[in-house]
Design a protein around this motif. Structure first.
Motif, short mmCIF file in Angstrom:
data_model
loop_
_atom_site.label_atom_id
_atom_site.label_comp_id
_atom_site.label_asym_id
_atom_site.label_seq_id
_atom_site.Cartn_x
_atom_site.Cartn_y
_atom_site.Cartn_z
N GLU A 187 -33.79 69.52 35.43
CA GLU A 187 -33.01 69.21 34.24
C GLU A 187 -32.78 67.72 34.08
O GLU A 187 -32.04 67.28 33.20
N ASP A 239 -37.19 76.44 35.22
CA ASP A 239 -35.90 76.41 34.52
C ASP A 239 -36.06 76.32 33.00
O ASP A 239 -37.04 75.76 32.50
N VAL A 282 -34.00 74.37 30.28
CA VAL A 282 -33.05 73.26 30.26
C VAL A 282 -32.53 73.07 28.84
O VAL A 282 -33.29 73.15 27.88
N ARG A 283 -31.23 72.81 28.73
CA ARG A 283 -30.59 72.69 27.42
C ARG A 283 -30.07 71.26 27.22
O ARG A 283 -29.53 70.64 28.14
N ALA A 303 -27.11 69.38 28.86
CA ALA A 303 -26.09 70.43 28.70
C ALA A 303 -26.38 71.63 29.58
O ALA A 303 -26.04 72.77 29.24
N GLY A 304 -27.02 71.41 30.75
CA GLY A 304 -27.18 72.46 31.72
C GLY A 304 -28.55 73.12 31.74
O GLY A 304 -29.41 72.83 30.90
N SER A 305 -28.74 73.99 32.69
CA SER A 305 -30.02 74.69 32.85
C SER A 305 -29.77 76.08 33.44
O SER A 305 -28.75 76.33 34.10
N PHE A 312 -25.98 80.95 30.15
CA PHE A 312 -25.50 79.57 30.07
C PHE A 312 -23.98 79.54 30.07
O PHE A 312 -23.35 78.71 30.75
N LYS A 351 -22.50 80.11 33.45
CA LYS A 351 -22.67 78.98 34.36
C LYS A 351 -21.89 77.75 33.89
O LYS A 351 -21.42 76.96 34.73
N TYR A 352 -21.71 77.60 32.58
CA TYR A 352 -21.02 76.43 32.02
C TYR A 352 -19.95 76.91 31.03
O TYR A 352 -20.12 76.79 29.81
N VAL A 389 -18.64 74.60 28.11
CA VAL A 389 -19.60 74.07 27.14
C VAL A 389 -19.84 75.14 26.07
O VAL A 389 -19.99 76.31 26.41
#
Length: 284
Positions: A83, A118, A120-121, A215-217, A252, A255-256, A259
């Motif tokens: 990421e 992954d 990825v965002r 913004a995470g993965s 997502f 995990k986050y 967000v």
């Protein structure tokens, strides 16, 4: 002693003449020194004489107007092995667009192809260059990027010179690829040229059309573990594919949690005829 004409006139002697006084002697006066006190204030401005003619002249000033294109904030997704990769000179997609790519090209083998692990965002903000917006679009053609090189369609540099370093897009099923049914309704791909990348809110200047923050993965292996080995099944069913999107958003969020789970996708308004307004041989 007579007084008749022809008599002799006898002048008196010198001693008997009247005395004339000598002229008076004028002595020079000493110079008079006048001391003028120093003014404590500046003298008033001197007005122009009545006969002065003032001629006006025209000064040409170049005014740079602000970019009027709207600002968009949305998520762009990529598949990669980390990421930490930069989002420049690459392609990405909205969630539907990237899941179609994973399903069509990556998880066709086990382990997944290309070493991809992954999804990825990125939180991305975009603003179109004014010339592109004046042509009626917020997004240009979606160029393909391969190992930091723009491979088209057409001449990438030519279009960047014409419009600035725009973010490109295409709806899945439309030009340039893929131009067939993908069964991911609303899926889209993007192209992001590094020369348009800047920090902060993009201004729409030729070299400042987008910015991003990671913004995470989510790992492909985690999706399989959470939702089963058949997560990627039924690839030609739109309802099943939309359900996959919802599950990835859920992963997502899990995990986050701080967000936003999703952001609205902008409309991909690239228009072929507007973008390629002058057509002819090799016009792209």
């Amino acid at each position: 002693d007579g007084d008749g004409g022809g008599g002799v006139v006898v002048e008196p002697s010198t001693s008997e003449r009247p005395r004339v006084p000598p002229p008076p002697v004028v002595l020079p006066l000493p110079p008079v020194v006048v001391v003028v006190p120093t003014a404590t204030t500046s003298p008033p401005p001197t007005a122009a004489p009545a006969s002065t003619t003032v001629t006006s002249r025209t000064v040409t000033t170049t005014v740079t107007t602000a970019n009027t294109a709207p600002l968009y904030t949305f998520y762009v997704y990529r598949v990669q092995t980390s990421e930490t990769s930069s989002l420049g000179n690459v392609n990405g997609g909205n969630l539907g667009g990237i899941l179609w790519y994973v399903q069509h090209d990556v998880v066709t083998e086990d382990p997944p192809r290309f070493g991809i692990t992954d999804i990825v965002r990125y939180r991305v903000q975009t603003r179109a260059p004014q010339r592109l917006y004046n042509a009626g679009m917020n997004f240009g053609v979606r160029f393909a990027w391969n190992r930091d090189t723009c491979t088209g369609p057409g001449n990438c540099d030519k279009r960047f010179r014409e419009y600035g370093y725009f973010v490109g897009c295409n709806n899945l099923g439309s030009f340039p690829y893929p131009q067939f049914e993908t069964y991911f309704p609303g899926g889209a791909w993007y192209s992001l040229p590094h020369h348009g990348l800047c920090s902060g809110v993009p201004t729409g200047a030729d070299d400042c059309t987008y910015s991003f923050t990671a913004a995470g993965s989510v790992a492909l292996a985690d999706l399989k573990a959470q939702y089963g080995a058949d997560f990627w099944g039924k690839p030609t069913e739109a309802a099943a594919n939309l359900a996959k999107e919802a599950k990835v958003q859920e992963a997502f969020l899990r995990k986050y949690p701080d967000v936003p789970e999703s952001l609205p996708d902008p409309a991909c308004d690239f228009n072929y005829d507007k973008f390629y307004s002058v057509q002819g041989p090799d016009f792209r």
